[in-house]
Write an enzyme that holds these catalytic residues in place. Structure first.
Site, mmCIF file in Angstrom:
data_model
loop_
_atom_site.group_PDB
_atom_site.id
_atom_site.type_symbol
_atom_site.label_atom_id
_atom_site.label_comp_id
_atom_site.label_asym_id
_atom_site.label_seq_id
_atom_site.Cartn_x
_atom_site.Cartn_y
_atom_site.Cartn_z
ATOM 1 N N GLY A 80 0.663 -1.194 0.033
ATOM 2 C CA GLY A 80 0.017 0.284 -0.046
ATOM 3 C C GLY A 80 1.086 1.110 0.086
ATOM 4 O O GLY A 80 1.680 1.060 0.507
ATOM 5 N N CYS A 81 0.294 1.920 -0.641
ATOM 6 C CA CYS A 81 1.376 3.732 -0.447
ATOM 7 C C CYS A 81 1.409 3.970 0.713
ATOM 8 O O CYS A 81 3.078 4.241 1.115
ATOM 9 C CB CYS A 81 0.459 4.327 -1.387
ATOM 10 N N ASN A 82 0.668 4.164 1.399
ATOM 11 C CA ASN A 82 0.651 4.969 3.298
ATOM 12 C C ASN A 82 1.604 3.592 3.280
ATOM 13 O O ASN A 82 2.743 3.889 4.708
ATOM 14 C CB ASN A 82 -0.644 4.399 3.990
ATOM 15 N N THR B 247 5.094 4.386 2.854
ATOM 16 C CA THR B 247 5.602 5.763 3.351
ATOM 17 C C THR B 247 5.686 5.340 4.971
ATOM 18 O O THR B 247 6.831 6.047 5.553
ATOM 19 C CB THR B 247 4.935 7.055 3.542
#
Lengths: 342, 342, 342, 342
Positions: A148-150, A153
């Protein structure tokens, strides 16, 4: 040698981002682009900014001859990759940008996504695609599950700290500011320009966001105990980018040292000098992740800030990085594009 | 072979854009970066998005050893290039991104810029840098004068039509929508985010904009008579991009045919199917220019729409394209980056 | 005395804007709010910014007791007002914000909207709601047809010039920059934040926009001959506002004088000093229209720039201004809100 | 009765916002507007959106005849109010929008602002202007010190919780998203549109922001012990608004109940149903503050979200609310403007 690439779900933002990256990749050739509802259209109709490229017309997945495909990027809505990947010829490598293979445990998958997994055997073999932490396994994988992009990060900010036992595991608070492209190209009233352009709003607060499945899986595994972070994403009126403020309890200098040491040799992770924090606009359009550490006025409290472009390093760039490894290319090939600013 | 490059005025937006383009250019190496007020700083302090690059520290122009430089990009405020270029070693090629050498006639220069030209001999030898129309002369030039960004956008739309006598020369109205980066990084109250973000406003209306000097020079020369277009630029709340609506009197189909024929072989100019118009967002971050032609309900009236990224094709990308030619490289080297969207 | 107000189509942007205006109107009370798909919801769920107001729950139109209603604002999709207004009790005054009654001629209506008009008798009696030009007829009307927002913006700039024969009627070019709220709250891919936020794009170019029906009707009637302007609207990344650049042939000073004289006594129309042009951001959230005139360097060419807030003066504010007249209130009641800036 | 008002620092954003509010206030009249650098200009030149108002020309402070003034709003840069207010006639009431009188202790003032206070006697008498918590003292005050905009946003969320002992005082983390108008109209490179429009960036992290002086003062006083929150503001590309995410340890339902009870009778504070959070766009242009409470998946952790318009409720609206009280008007007079959306 040129690798033959198919992109499934090419009409979404991550699909278009893959095309953008491949446009200047020296050893990849796009042989098929699929898009269910837009099959039959030219890519230039769907994404006029790709007009200069000579691309195959969009087709349905059924129309693709996978015998001609070396590697397939699957940028499909959640749930659609499971049966698809299961039925592909074994020789076709797959980088899945969706959520279908991120969670190793079928029960976790069902808990967060609601339905039973349709390819549990495959699920066991999928490698979690956080390149910087799974490089060797990715190199040999047939199926890589993009994060997932979150999740990407925050993990870049926190994994080394958890690995080294530098922070209080019960007091991790992550407040994220998210560019709207993370929501994709689907039609929702709250995604209209007029609704978003003067607004900032949190969503899925209180532990409801599905990326928590990844955080729980990864952080608990590393820590050897249950870790449940507090996590709030927010929509900000920006197209691309995630900025994660991670509030932790620990020694700020030790935290900074650990991150510097961990990422020194990494081509895409930049750790700023102690006391500086990055801005979301510093990575737009690129595969870089910038991380900063700031000590609070109260000793023992630290802020770790991490930022990346959700469509690139958070999704399609990560996928390309993994594909490079899987295809025996240099990991950075086609990915050294400098961020666009302003 | 690697060409040694200096960028003068590297702390401005066009300077930073040059660095971005060179970052993935296979045969250029940056050996010097100058910035008057920011000399002494690292480029990563001035532009954190370039942090991953290994770049020389910013210096004053005096500190540069031009014997080590093959080609120099001058991205300086208007007026500063004249004496500078005059005093450079003859072997250093120069691409000037400013306005100092755009107007061939010293009187025209003085009319539009207010002061006398300080290098009138050089002014005669400078080649006007609209690559697609001056390719051969640029290849052999020592000094190329980059065009104004508005001037480029409109000329791509109208030059072929004037060359072929397809439109009424007394009734050309150009209404431009301009991303704010065209105003540069200097501090002006009306360029603050809070002032611009919910506003659209014209400026320099009524014939006061300096790019009219270029339009008058080029269009009058091509037409063999005085041509004075009506021209209104507008600030729109977008960072990059110019969209030019050119209202002309002529046959829409003939206009479209002429543009298609003229640009068929051009790598960076895309003419859309008749009846379609491009959007500013279709070229962001790229060296492409998209052009469309639409016929009005009233016969004999046509709208020609042209769009490009002012910092790239309108300035630094054009400069790079010209530098490639001057250095014997393929014109497209390092410039095939696909636009960033969304 | 308090007037009892119903708003039909209250879940759209113009409906919400009416509620905003009535919130501080001293003599209007909202007794009914309708919204087909959102019937049953509280207004605070649909528009959280109205949470502090005590408003009736949203209902379907059928559920409204029109005997309790003095005046009804109809902010419905095109086509739905015709039968509705026809069937309302005669004593209920109606301000229609849609397009159903703007065109007096049924054939014109069919030409631009595609279907036959369902209430042609009413169509004849509807008064065109450009307040500043129809004030007396509006005062006595039962049914007022609100103008298109583009139509209002351009007519404020050009009507006095056509009335006084100051400009060439065959050479009127209007290039508009439009805030996206004009497209309403309906779900369209090109209205997503990610699609619009870095883009400017024209639409309905070449004479296809329906507001041309109004321009043709009004300008031809005033001029006593056929007038067909050239008209191009553009989406700009702003929520509210229309900025119209009107390129005309005529004497700039005479044009300015005519506008100053015509609007001197108007409370909502501000004509700027000669040579100045307004910005879209100068009227946001207000019922004001700002107009400027600039002479071109070539004599006989002029630029008239007009700007207003499409949701307010271009739609709901205009509707309120007309309602005030119809109800015997002072025309400016509740409408003197100063623009919001920044 | 009409109160005669002077606004000092009228060329800044909070000054302009005061003019906007007074424009529809029934019992205030602006008799003087000062602006040091812009003295001599018309307000319509400085703020064209106020063109329709009949306002006095901008003057220097020296030129104001304070004998004609009932109440003076001081919207001056930090430090300038001290000597000014000291030297005003005693009968002139003052609402200071700056930071000069927020901190009661001269040492605190020096600690956070660097210089010695020039009016320590006055400092003792100034009333801290958080209306909802100091209403009675404000009514009788001659000098009211407006709060910081961040300070207001967070205090609305947390004061009742600290008063009632509902949260762990050592673990309060406040992550704020701030519209850029909070930085004022001064010229800074990082406030240019091109720098901000695609960026989100924290600033003054780690305990360096001056509003911490207010938090420490107020929260420590209420709690009867030292309270030092962790506080990170961020610039988001929005003009107006602050959204504060306050992460606390305590029982979410008890927290919600306390806020509902505390604000039930408040005209400007809206507490949402449990489990809902407001967006920044819900209050733009208004004097309202919306607050929501969400319980985390882990018991004992809660998120309190508070939002207001920094220029209105966070500054000029608060000032007006206090001025109403000081002048014997109803507190809500002129302040019931509904938020602007979209």
């Amino acid at each position: 040698m040129t690798h033959k690439i198919a992109i499934l779900g090419a009409s979404g933002y991550t699909g278009a981002e893959l095309v953008r990256l491949i446009a200047t990749h020296p050893s990849m050739e796009i042989v098929a682009l699929s898009a269910d509802r837009k099959a039959g259209m030219e890519m230039a109709e769907v994404y006029p900014q790709l007009r200069h490229l000579d691309l195959p017309r969009l087709v349905t997945m059924d129309e693709i001859d996978f015998d001609q495909v070396d590697l397939c990027f699957a940028a499909l809505p959640h749930g659609l990759s499971q049966a698809l990947v299961r039925d592909l010829p074994e020789r076709v490598k797959v980088v899945d940008l969706g959520a279908d293979f991120r969670l190793a445990d079928p029960d976790d998958y069902t808990k967060w996504y609601g339905n039973a997994h349709e390819a549990t055997e495959l699920q066991k073999t999928a490698v979690y695609g956080l390149t910087e932490f799974n490089r060797d396994r990715i190199r040999d994988a047939r199926l890589v599950a993009g994060t997932g992009c979150n999740a990407a990060t925050v993990q870049f900010a926190l994994r080394p700290l958890i690995e080294e036992g530098l922070i209080d595991l019960d007091r991790i608070i992550c407040d994220l500011k998210n560019g709207v492209s993370g929501a994709g190209r689907s039609l929702k009233e709250n995604m209209l320009f007029a609704e978003r352009s003067t607004d900032v709003q949190g969503y899925a607060q209180g532990g409801k966001h599905r990326h928590l499945g990844e955080f729980d899986q990864e952080f608990s595994r590393i820590a050897g105990r249950k870790v449940e972070i507090m996590f709030t994403p927010h929509l900000v009126p920006v197209n691309r980018g995630i900025l994660a403020d991670c509030y932790v309890e620990g020694d700020p200098k030790a935290i900074h040292n650990a991150l510097v040491a961990r990422y020194e040799a990494e081509p895409f992770i930049e750790v700023l000098p102690f006391g500086q924090a990055p801005g979301m606009g510093h990575v737009m359009g690129s595969n870089f992740c910038h991380i900063g550490v700031i000590g609070d006025r109260v000793p023992g409290r630290a802020l770790v800030v991490s930022t990346l472009d959700n469509l690139c390093k958070g999704s399609s760039g990560q996928a390309m990085q993994n594909a490079n490894l899987m295809l025996g290319e240099d990991e950075t090939t086609g990915l050294m594009l400098a961020p666009v600013f302003p």
